[in-house]
Design a protein around this motif. Structure first.
Motif, short mmCIF file in Angstrom:
data_model
loop_
_atom_site.label_atom_id
_atom_site.label_comp_id
_atom_site.label_asym_id
_atom_site.label_seq_id
_atom_site.Cartn_x
_atom_site.Cartn_y
_atom_site.Cartn_z
N ALA A 46 0.82 -1.21 0.00
CA ALA A 46 0.00 0.00 0.00
C ALA A 46 0.85 1.26 0.00
CB ALA A 46 -0.94 0.00 1.21
N GLN A 47 2.13 1.12 0.32
CA GLN A 47 3.05 2.25 0.41
C GLN A 47 4.18 2.10 -0.60
OE1 GLN A 47 2.24 4.76 2.46
NE2 GLN A 47 0.48 3.60 3.22
N ARG A 54 12.60 -2.00 0.07
CA ARG A 54 13.50 -2.99 0.66
C ARG A 54 12.78 -4.33 0.82
NH1 ARG A 54 18.64 -3.24 3.43
NH2 ARG A 54 18.73 -5.33 4.31
N ALA A 55 11.52 -4.29 1.25
CA ALA A 55 10.75 -5.53 1.40
C ALA A 55 10.56 -6.22 0.06
CB ALA A 55 9.41 -5.22 2.04
N ILE A 195 4.02 -6.14 -10.04
CA ILE A 195 4.36 -5.41 -8.81
C ILE A 195 3.55 -4.13 -8.71
CG2 ILE A 195 6.22 -4.19 -7.60
CD1 ILE A 195 8.16 -6.22 -8.90
N GLN A 196 3.13 -3.84 -7.50
CA GLN A 196 2.46 -2.57 -7.22
C GLN A 196 2.98 -2.03 -5.89
OE1 GLN A 196 -1.83 -2.45 -7.65
NE2 GLN A 196 -2.02 -0.93 -6.03
N LEU A 197 3.50 -0.81 -5.94
CA LEU A 197 3.98 -0.11 -4.74
C LEU A 197 3.21 1.20 -4.63
CD1 LEU A 197 7.79 -0.71 -5.22
CD2 LEU A 197 6.41 -1.67 -3.38
N GLY A 198 2.23 1.23 -3.76
CA GLY A 198 1.43 2.43 -3.62
C GLY A 198 0.15 2.35 -4.41
#
Length: 219
Positions: A46-47, A54-55, A195-198
C-alpha cells in the motif's frame, strides 16, 4: 563528475502487454535446447516507502535465491574480471562513486538491491556490480582495472550489442516487440514480475533477471 554520468537507466512502464513473455518458452519436446521456464512473482504494498522497496527486494531475493546465485556464479566477466578488480584502489573508488551517485538519485532502487542481496544471501557489491555491468565494464579499462584473474574481453566490431526493439503498427494499434539478448547464464534465470507499490497506477509488469532489479531486462 563521474557520478553525473551514471544511473540505473530507464525504469518501469505500466502494465506492458504479455507478448514478450512468450519468447522465454521453448518446447520441452525439443532435443536441441533445454526447457525454458518463466516463473511468476507478485508483490503488493500500500506504500511506496524505502521500507516497502527494501521488502520487495528481500521478497525477490528469497524467492529466487538459487537462480540469482547461479546467474552470478556463472557470469564469467563478473567473477573473473569485475569483482577481482575491486581489490584495486582506483576501481574501488569508481565503485563507490557509482554507489553514491545512484543512492542519491534512486535511493529506493538501491534499497531494492540491498534487499535482493540480503534475501538471496549474496554479497551486495556483487549484486550492485551486476546491475551496472555495462557502465562498470565501459569505464574499467580507462582506469587500468581490467581484473587480476583474466584479461578484458572485447567483442568483435561486427557483433550485435544485446537487445533489439521493433515497433509493429496497424490501423488497430501499435505493439513494441523486444528481443531480450541476455547471456547464456540467464537461461532459466528470468521471471515475470507483477508489482504494485502504492497507488493502483504504480502497477507494472516486467521481465526480470534473477539477482537484478525489475525492468533491468524488459518492462
Amino acid at each position: 563528475a563521474m557520478g553525473d554520468l551514471v544511473d540505473f537507466g530507464r525504469r518501469r512502464s505500466l502494465l506492458l502487454p504479455l507478448f514478450f513473455a512468450s519468447a522465454a518458452f521453448v518446447s520441452r519436446a525439443s532435443t536441441d535446447e533445454p526447457p525454458y521456464v518463466l516463473p511468476t512473482f507478485h508483490f503488493r504494498s500500500a506504500q511506496a516507502t524505502l521500507e516497502a522497496h527494501r521488502a520487495l527486494g528481500e521478497a525477490i531475493g528469497r524467492r529466487f535465491a538459487a537462480g540469482a546465485m547461479r546467474r552470478l556464479q556463472e557470469w564469467p566477466e563478473l567473477q573473473r574480471s569485475w569483482l577481482p578488480a575491486l581489490q584495486r584502489p582506483p576501481v574501488r573508488a569508481m565503485y563507490q562513486a557509482f554507489l553514491e551517485a545512484n543512492t542519491a538519485a534512486y535511493p529506493e532502487y538501491v534499497e531494492e538491491l540491498r534487499g535482493i542481496a540480503h534475501g538471496a544471501s549474496l554479497p551486495f557489491e556483487a549484486v550492485f556490480v551486476a546491475q551496472i555491468s555495462q557502465e562498470f565494464a565501459a569505464l574499467l579499462p580507462s582506469i587500468g582495472g581490467e581484473g587480476a584473474s583474466a584479461p578484458p574481453t572485447k567483442a568483435p566490431a561486427h557483433d550485435a550489442d544485446h537487445c533489439s526493439d521493433y515497433m509493429l503498427c496497424s490501423a488497430e494499434g501499435c505493439f513494441d516487440c523486444h528481443n531480450e539478448d541476455g547471456d547464456a547464464n540467464s537461461i532459466n534465470g528470468t521471471f515475470l514480475a507483477d508489482i504494485q507499490l502504492g497507488a493502483a497506477e504504480s502497477r507494472f509488469l516486467a521481465l526480470v533477471y534473477m539477482g537484478e532489479l525489475p525492468s533491468g531486462a524488459f518492462g
